[in-house]
Enzyme design. Structure first.
Site, PDB file in Angstrom:
ATOM      1  N   GLY A  25      38.456 -11.383  39.554  1.00 31.21           N
ATOM      2  CA  GLY A  25      37.934 -10.686  38.555  1.00 31.21           C
ATOM      3  C   GLY A  25      37.826  -9.305  38.510  1.00 31.21           C
ATOM      4  O   GLY A  25      37.718  -8.534  37.544  1.00 31.21           O
ATOM      5  N   GLY A  26      37.729  -8.471  39.648  1.00 29.89           N
ATOM      6  CA  GLY A  26      38.067  -7.282  40.005  1.00 29.89           C
ATOM      7  C   GLY A  26      36.607  -6.612  40.271  1.00 29.89           C
ATOM      8  O   GLY A  26      35.671  -7.222  40.303  1.00 29.89           O
ATOM      9  N   HIS A  73      17.743   3.253   9.306  1.00 25.81           N
ATOM     10  CA  HIS A  73      16.436   3.722   9.480  1.00 25.81           C
ATOM     11  C   HIS A  73      15.572   2.720   9.749  1.00 25.81           C
ATOM     12  O   HIS A  73      15.314   1.479   9.240  1.00 25.81           O
ATOM     13  CB  HIS A  73      15.821   4.677   8.513  1.00 25.81           C
ATOM     14  CG  HIS A  73      14.281   5.075   8.855  1.00 25.81           C
ATOM     15  ND1 HIS A  73      14.050   6.084   9.962  1.00 25.81           N
ATOM     16  CD2 HIS A  73      13.304   4.493   8.299  1.00 25.81           C
ATOM     17  CE1 HIS A  73      12.812   6.371   9.806  1.00 25.81           C
ATOM     18  NE2 HIS A  73      12.229   5.367   8.958  1.00 25.81           N
TER      19      HIS A  73
END
Length: 462
Positions: A42-43, A447
């Site tokens: 997977g690295g 907001h």
């Protein structure tokens, strides 16, 4: 007589983000693909970088929330929430569960038809030809019509007198989480050092961060670095800048760091002075692949090396050392291999520092814009001006946007605030769309959100 190499459409050396993504895609499209990975399925990101680090950062932030719960009106009868601490075994178990789950998922994906995935050590033995030595000692020689190098980087170990004689950590060692040190000394005030300092301080370590430059996070504007340093100090981290380690020795507590300005002692030493390209032993000369002066694989804007048909991607190719940049390398190669035009030239890559609070960055800094001769205007407001920051109870930091005074182009932004890593994507999107800053200022943003701070900061420009 040696047997002929096995033939493949694509050979991938190193299963990092770009490599594994390209290997799976090309196999899915019908190519015969061979991928060899030394040890991290997977690295790097999944195993010893982004994923374990951010998993632990999440735990550190949850701990901080528990400790400050009373200020939010939360009470647990009989419990002293302010004294909450770390269960090291449970902390480690959660991290390993997240990492382990992703590794197992990749094992299943790598078993897909058309993808021949092996664990082993690779080296080039000729043009586009790779010898892979597997864990059981067997050897396979493969040749690809195209070859991709995606071996990543490893922690850089500086030439400091005595360092080899003491038991020090790299960032990868620290993530194994064998202990929370009583006193942790960190060498290096870059992204890794700052994130580790913030996280370990939250877990209860007494942290000293030593940086040789004028300020931490060397590529940032001084005001951004100073704000990040102030927030580290608020967490109890001692930040020492303008000094560097010249010698390391064993001390009464564990380790003694001799710097250009004095001495610092600790029970543990973490060396976080960057990463170096993983090219040793690859036999690149046999493939005709050249390196840059800094040791990275030399590539053009289409990620092709000096050897025709051999490409490199991710950290080892000098791409900015972020997983999202490596993933973009994959997209470039995806399009090129599909016969389309693609290039890394001029791409806009954001980044984030996952300290508390976070730093989100994209584009030019103020100093970079001025050095480039741009006529700049700078918008800057405190994070405390953002209503959502008040509701969070985290008002540290600021929003800073750099724009061109004449063209109204957004040149870059730095946000030090809660959720800054998320908010910066809105600035990046505006920049990619070529929006002048008044358009972003007047955008109707929900907001109360932290993204609303973009309205507020750009309002300061008029």
């Amino acid at each position: 007589m040696a047997s002929a190499p096995e033939k493949y459409d694509l050979v991938v050396v190193g299963g990092g983000k770009a490599g594994k993504s390209l290997a799976m895609l090309r196999a899915k499209k019908g190519d015969k693909v061979f991928m060899v990975e030394r040890d991290k399925i997977g690295g790097t990101c999944i195993n010893v970088a982004c994923i374990p680090t951010k998993t632990l950062v999440s735990s550190a932030r949850r701990l901080a929330e528990v400790r400050t719960a009373a200020a939010y009106g939360v009470d647990l009868p009989g419990a002293d929430l302010a004294s909450a601490g770390v269960d090291l075994e449970a902390l480690r178990a959660r991290k390993e569960s997240v990492v382990g789950g992703m590794v197992e998922a990749h094992k299943k994906m790598f078993a897909a038809p058309g993808l021949d995935f092996v664990l082993g050590t690779a080296k080039f033995v000729g043009p586009k030809t790779v010898e892979a030595t597997l864990a059981d000692g067997s050897v396979r020689v493969v040749e690809g019509e195209k070859v991709l190098i995606n071996t990543g980087t490893t922690p850089a170990i500086p030439l400091i007198e005595g360092l080899g004689d003491v038991d020090y950590w790299t960032s990868e060692d620290a993530l194994r989480l064998t202990e929370i040190p009583d006193r942790l000394v960190i060498l290096g005030g870059g992204v890794i050092g700052v994130e580790m300092a913030s996280m370990m301080a939250a877990f209860g370590a007494d942290v000293t961060l030593i940086e040789g430059g004028e300020h931490i996070l060397a590529r940032e504007d001084a005001d951004v670095a100073e704000e990040m340093a102030a927030n580290l100090a608020a967490q109890g981290v001692t930040v020492r800048t303008g000094e560097r380690a010249v010698r390391v020795s064993s001390g009464d507590e564990g380790v003694l760091v001799h710097t250009t300005a004095g001495e610092v002692s600790g029970t543990r030493l973490l060396v976080a002075l960057g990463r170096t390209p993983a090219t040793k032993g690859l036999g690149l000369e046999a493939a005709g692949v050249e390196l840059t002066e800094r040791g990275f694989v030399k590539v053009d804007f289409r990620l092709e090396t000096t050897a025709p048909g051999v490409y490199a991607a991710g950290d080892v190719a000098g791409t900015p050392q972020f997983t999202h940049a490596s993933w973009n390398d994959f997209r470039v190669l995806r399009d090129l291999f599909a016969g389309k035009d693609a290039s890394t030239e001029g791409r806009l890559i954001p980044w984030a520092v996952f300290a508390t609070p976070e730093l989100g960055r994209v584009g030019m800094s103020e100093s970079e814009a001025r050095a480039a001769g741009r006529d700049v205007r700078v918008a800057k407001v405190a994070a405390a001006a953002v209503p959502r920051a008040k509701t969070h109870g985290h008002v540290e930091g600021f929003y800073k946007v750099v724009v061109d005074a004449e063209t109204e182009e957004i040149l870059g932004a730095a946000i030090v605030a809660e959720s800054a890593s998320e908010v910066i994507a809105a600035v990046q999107t505006a920049m990619l769309g070529g929006l002048p800053w008044p358009k972003l200022r007047d955008a109707v943003i929900a907001h109360p959100t932290m993204a609303e701070g973009l309205n507020i900061v750009l309002d300061s420009l008029g």
